[in-house]
Scaffold this motif. Structure first.
Motif, PDB file in Angstrom:
ATOM      1  N   ALA A 128      -7.624  -5.964  -8.330  1.00 12.16           N
ATOM      2  CA  ALA A 128      -6.658  -6.716  -7.519  1.00 12.16           C
ATOM      3  C   ALA A 128      -5.355  -5.940  -7.354  1.00 12.16           C
ATOM      4  O   ALA A 128      -4.823  -5.840  -6.240  1.00 12.16           O
ATOM      5  CB  ALA A 128      -6.388  -8.082  -8.144  1.00 12.16           C
ATOM      6  N   THR A 129      -4.847  -5.372  -8.439  1.00 10.13           N
ATOM      7  CA  THR A 129      -3.583  -4.624  -8.319  1.00 10.13           C
ATOM      8  C   THR A 129      -3.785  -3.348  -7.514  1.00 10.13           C
ATOM      9  O   THR A 129      -2.915  -2.967  -6.728  1.00 10.13           O
ATOM     10  CB  THR A 129      -2.973  -4.302  -9.696  1.00 10.13           C
ATOM     11  OG1 THR A 129      -3.921  -3.610 -10.499  1.00 10.13           O
ATOM     12  CG2 THR A 129      -2.511  -5.553 -10.409  1.00 10.13           C
ATOM     13  N   SER A 130      -4.932  -2.705  -7.675  1.00 19.24           N
ATOM     14  CA  SER A 130      -5.199  -1.483  -6.901  1.00 19.24           C
ATOM     15  C   SER A 130      -5.259  -1.775  -5.412  1.00 19.24           C
ATOM     16  O   SER A 130      -4.712  -1.027  -4.592  1.00 19.24           O
ATOM     17  CB  SER A 130      -6.511  -0.839  -7.358  1.00 19.24           C
ATOM     18  OG  SER A 130      -6.403  -0.390  -8.680  1.00 19.24           O
ATOM     19  N   LEU A 131      -5.913  -2.874  -5.057  1.00 21.54           N
ATOM     20  CA  LEU A 131      -5.976  -3.252  -3.641  1.00 21.54           C
ATOM     21  C   LEU A 131      -4.584  -3.586  -3.101  1.00 21.54           C
ATOM     22  O   LEU A 131      -4.244  -3.202  -1.973  1.00 21.54           O
ATOM     23  CB  LEU A 131      -6.930  -4.431  -3.439  1.00 21.54           C
ATOM     24  CG  LEU A 131      -8.417  -4.110  -3.623  1.00 21.54           C
ATOM     25  CD1 LEU A 131      -9.257  -5.388  -3.594  1.00 21.54           C
ATOM     26  CD2 LEU A 131      -8.900  -3.102  -2.588  1.00 21.54           C
ATOM     27  N   CYS A 132      -3.783  -4.264  -3.899  1.00 20.10           N
ATOM     28  CA  CYS A 132      -2.405  -4.577  -3.474  1.00 20.10           C
ATOM     29  C   CYS A 132      -1.577  -3.307  -3.316  1.00 20.10           C
ATOM     30  O   CYS A 132      -0.820  -3.170  -2.346  1.00 20.10           O
ATOM     31  CB  CYS A 132      -1.730  -5.520  -4.467  1.00 20.10           C
ATOM     32  SG  CYS A 132      -2.355  -7.205  -4.385  1.00 20.10           S
ATOM     33  N   VAL A 133      -1.716  -2.384  -4.258  1.00 21.37           N
ATOM     34  CA  VAL A 133      -0.990  -1.109  -4.153  1.00 21.37           C
ATOM     35  C   VAL A 133      -1.392  -0.400  -2.872  1.00 21.37           C
ATOM     36  O   VAL A 133      -0.551   0.090  -2.116  1.00 21.37           O
ATOM     37  CB  VAL A 133      -1.249  -0.210  -5.390  1.00 21.37           C
ATOM     38  CG1 VAL A 133      -0.806   1.223  -5.138  1.00 21.37           C
ATOM     39  CG2 VAL A 133      -0.544  -0.774  -6.611  1.00 21.37           C
ATOM     40  N   TYR A 134      -2.697  -0.356  -2.609  1.00 24.71           N
ATOM     41  CA  TYR A 134      -3.172   0.318  -1.407  1.00 24.71           C
ATOM     42  C   TYR A 134      -2.666  -0.375  -0.136  1.00 24.71           C
ATOM     43  O   TYR A 134      -2.090   0.268   0.744  1.00 24.71           O
ATOM     44  CB  TYR A 134      -4.703   0.385  -1.394  1.00 24.71           C
ATOM     45  CG  TYR A 134      -5.231   0.949  -0.108  1.00 24.71           C
ATOM     46  CD1 TYR A 134      -5.159   2.318   0.153  1.00 24.71           C
ATOM     47  CD2 TYR A 134      -5.768   0.123   0.873  1.00 24.71           C
ATOM     48  CE1 TYR A 134      -5.616   2.844   1.359  1.00 24.71           C
ATOM     49  CE2 TYR A 134      -6.231   0.638   2.072  1.00 24.71           C
ATOM     50  CZ  TYR A 134      -6.152   1.998   2.313  1.00 24.71           C
ATOM     51  OH  TYR A 134      -6.602   2.515   3.493  1.00 24.71           O
ATOM     52  N   TYR A 135      -2.867  -1.676  -0.025  1.00 27.00           N
ATOM     53  CA  TYR A 135      -2.539  -2.373   1.227  1.00 27.00           C
ATOM     54  C   TYR A 135      -1.042  -2.561   1.460  1.00 27.00           C
ATOM     55  O   TYR A 135      -0.602  -2.604   2.608  1.00 27.00           O
ATOM     56  CB  TYR A 135      -3.250  -3.730   1.307  1.00 27.00           C
ATOM     57  CG  TYR A 135      -4.693  -3.581   1.663  1.00 27.00           C
ATOM     58  CD1 TYR A 135      -5.083  -3.148   2.927  1.00 27.00           C
ATOM     59  CD2 TYR A 135      -5.680  -3.830   0.722  1.00 27.00           C
ATOM     60  CE1 TYR A 135      -6.417  -2.990   3.252  1.00 27.00           C
ATOM     61  CE2 TYR A 135      -7.021  -3.678   1.044  1.00 27.00           C
ATOM     62  CZ  TYR A 135      -7.382  -3.247   2.308  1.00 27.00           C
ATOM     63  OH  TYR A 135      -8.703  -3.084   2.628  1.00 27.00           O
ATOM     64  N   PHE A 136      -0.262  -2.661   0.399  1.00 25.22           N
ATOM     65  CA  PHE A 136       1.150  -2.981   0.589  1.00 25.22           C
ATOM     66  C   PHE A 136       2.115  -1.844   0.252  1.00 25.22           C
ATOM     67  O   PHE A 136       3.268  -1.889   0.655  1.00 25.22           O
ATOM     68  CB  PHE A 136       1.533  -4.221  -0.223  1.00 25.22           C
ATOM     69  CG  PHE A 136       0.752  -5.430   0.167  1.00 25.22           C
ATOM     70  CD1 PHE A 136       0.880  -5.978   1.433  1.00 25.22           C
ATOM     71  CD2 PHE A 136      -0.143  -6.010  -0.715  1.00 25.22           C
ATOM     72  CE1 PHE A 136       0.145  -7.099   1.805  1.00 25.22           C
ATOM     73  CE2 PHE A 136      -0.878  -7.128  -0.358  1.00 25.22           C
ATOM     74  CZ  PHE A 136      -0.735  -7.665   0.909  1.00 25.22           C
ATOM     75  N   LEU A 137       1.644  -0.819  -0.480  1.00 19.87           N
ATOM     76  CA  LEU A 137       2.586   0.218  -0.911  1.00 19.87           C
ATOM     77  C   LEU A 137       2.199   1.629  -0.474  1.00 19.87           C
ATOM     78  O   LEU A 137       3.022   2.357   0.063  1.00 19.87           O
ATOM     79  CB  LEU A 137       2.751   0.181  -2.444  1.00 19.87           C
ATOM     80  CG  LEU A 137       3.314  -1.118  -3.029  1.00 19.87           C
ATOM     81  CD1 LEU A 137       3.282  -1.067  -4.547  1.00 19.87           C
ATOM     82  CD2 LEU A 137       4.718  -1.360  -2.524  1.00 19.87           C
ATOM     83  N   ILE A 138       0.987   2.044  -0.707  1.00 22.58           N
ATOM     84  CA  ILE A 138       0.650   3.462  -0.545  1.00 22.58           C
ATOM     85  C   ILE A 138      -0.096   3.759   0.753  1.00 22.58           C
ATOM     86  O   ILE A 138       0.227   4.690   1.457  1.00 22.58           O
ATOM     87  CB  ILE A 138      -0.154   3.966  -1.772  1.00 22.58           C
ATOM     88  CG1 ILE A 138       0.754   3.950  -2.993  1.00 22.58           C
ATOM     89  CG2 ILE A 138      -0.696   5.354  -1.522  1.00 22.58           C
ATOM     90  CD1 ILE A 138       0.098   4.423  -4.257  1.00 22.58           C
ATOM     91  N   ARG A 139      -1.121   3.038   1.060  1.00 28.96           N
ATOM     92  CA  ARG A 139      -1.944   3.218   2.264  1.00 28.96           C
ATOM     93  C   ARG A 139      -2.557   4.616   2.370  1.00 28.96           C
ATOM     94  O   ARG A 139      -2.685   5.160   3.469  1.00 28.96           O
ATOM     95  CB  ARG A 139      -1.161   2.915   3.533  1.00 28.96           C
ATOM     96  CG  ARG A 139      -0.957   1.468   3.813  1.00 28.96           C
ATOM     97  CD  ARG A 139      -2.271   0.838   4.049  1.00 28.96           C
ATOM     98  NE  ARG A 139      -2.266   0.084   5.290  1.00 28.96           N
ATOM     99  CZ  ARG A 139      -3.215  -0.735   5.612  1.00 28.96           C
ATOM    100  NH1 ARG A 139      -4.228  -0.905   4.811  1.00 28.96           N
ATOM    101  NH2 ARG A 139      -3.167  -1.392   6.722  1.00 28.96           N
ATOM    102  N   GLU A 140      -2.907   5.179   1.260  1.00 31.46           N
ATOM    103  CA  GLU A 140      -3.602   6.463   1.219  1.00 31.46           C
ATOM    104  C   GLU A 140      -4.953   6.248   0.552  1.00 31.46           C
ATOM    105  O   GLU A 140      -5.007   5.804  -0.595  1.00 31.46           O
ATOM    106  CB  GLU A 140      -2.805   7.501   0.417  1.00 31.46           C
ATOM    107  CG  GLU A 140      -1.551   7.989   1.091  1.00 31.46           C
ATOM    108  CD  GLU A 140      -1.849   8.860   2.299  1.00 31.46           C
ATOM    109  OE1 GLU A 140      -2.880   9.551   2.314  1.00 31.46           O
ATOM    110  OE2 GLU A 140      -1.034   8.831   3.232  1.00 31.46           O
ATOM    111  N   SER A 141      -6.017   6.570   1.247  1.00 31.40           N
ATOM    112  CA  SER A 141      -7.345   6.347   0.671  1.00 31.40           C
ATOM    113  C   SER A 141      -7.575   7.210  -0.569  1.00 31.40           C
ATOM    114  O   SER A 141      -8.395   6.867  -1.419  1.00 31.40           O
ATOM    115  CB  SER A 141      -8.432   6.596   1.713  1.00 31.40           C
ATOM    116  OG  SER A 141      -8.362   7.917   2.185  1.00 31.40           O
ATOM    117  N   SER A 142      -6.844   8.298  -0.706  1.00 28.80           N
ATOM    118  CA  SER A 142      -6.983   9.141  -1.894  1.00 28.80           C
ATOM    119  C   SER A 142      -6.572   8.387  -3.170  1.00 28.80           C
ATOM    120  O   SER A 142      -6.965   8.772  -4.265  1.00 28.80           O
ATOM    121  CB  SER A 142      -6.159  10.415  -1.745  1.00 28.80           C
ATOM    122  OG  SER A 142      -4.788  10.106  -1.615  1.00 28.80           O
TER     123      SER A 142
END
Length: 183
Positions: A128-142
């Motif tokens: 859940a936190t990883s998905l939030c980091v991706y969608y709301f903060l980083i947006r890098e698939s790496s």
């Protein structure tokens, strides 16, 4: 497998008092955990989750959700992160974890120990936190290349937290912990 107390046997006023104690202990563990040097800002040991697991066993699902929510809110207020990214990551992970742990505890407590439930909670929190980091903060698939590392740590922290929760709940049961005695 350990026996599980019936949550319905406790008077409401004693449930509130027990919840307040669990929230306070959860906040203390949350803040102590923040003092530990860890390799990433998103990595936590999950020690505050002990109180969620204890609440789940002794009080019930609804109360465990409330304990989780309040410990995250109060812990973030004390830590100065309230309404910041860390708060929302912690809240999303905590709520997702208690939803999974509550479901597993309800349907599988005769077959899954608190260690197993804690591991599922740790994995869910991490996802859940990883998905939030991706969608709301980083947006890098790496970023997702870090998931195996994060999941490895979730396994270890889930085992640690679940082991402590198992021991704690057994000790509480061996001393015949009963909310009726809190009067």
């Amino acid at each position: 497998m350990m026996s599980h107390p019936s949550q319905s046997e406790f008077p409401q006023s004693n449930k509130m008092m027990a919840m307040a104690i669990m929230v306070a202990l959860g906040v203390i563990l949350h803040r102590l955990e923040a003092l530990l040097p860890l390799p990433s800002p998103w990595i936590k040991l999950g020690l505050a989750n002990l109180m969620t697991l204890v609440a789940l066993v002794f009080l019930g699902f609804k109360e465990a959700v409330i304990v989780t929510f309040l410990r995250v809110v109060l812990g973030s207020i004390l830590g100065g992160t309230f309404l910041g990214p860390t708060f929302f990551l912690s809240l999303a992970g905590g709520i997702a974890a208690i939803l999974i742990m509550g479901m597993l505890y309800r349907i599988g407590k005769k077959h899954i120990s608190l260690i197993g439930i804690s591991i599922f909670g740790a994995y869910t929190h991490t996802l859940a936190t990883s998905l939030c980091v991706y969608y709301f903060l980083i947006r890098e698939s790496s970023f997702f290349t870090l998931l195996p590392f994060f999941f490895s740590l979730a396994l270890l922290t889930g085992i640690l937290t679940g082991s402590i929760a198992n021991t704690l709940t057994r000790q509480m049961q061996s001393i015949n912990f009963n909310l009726e005695k809190l009067n």
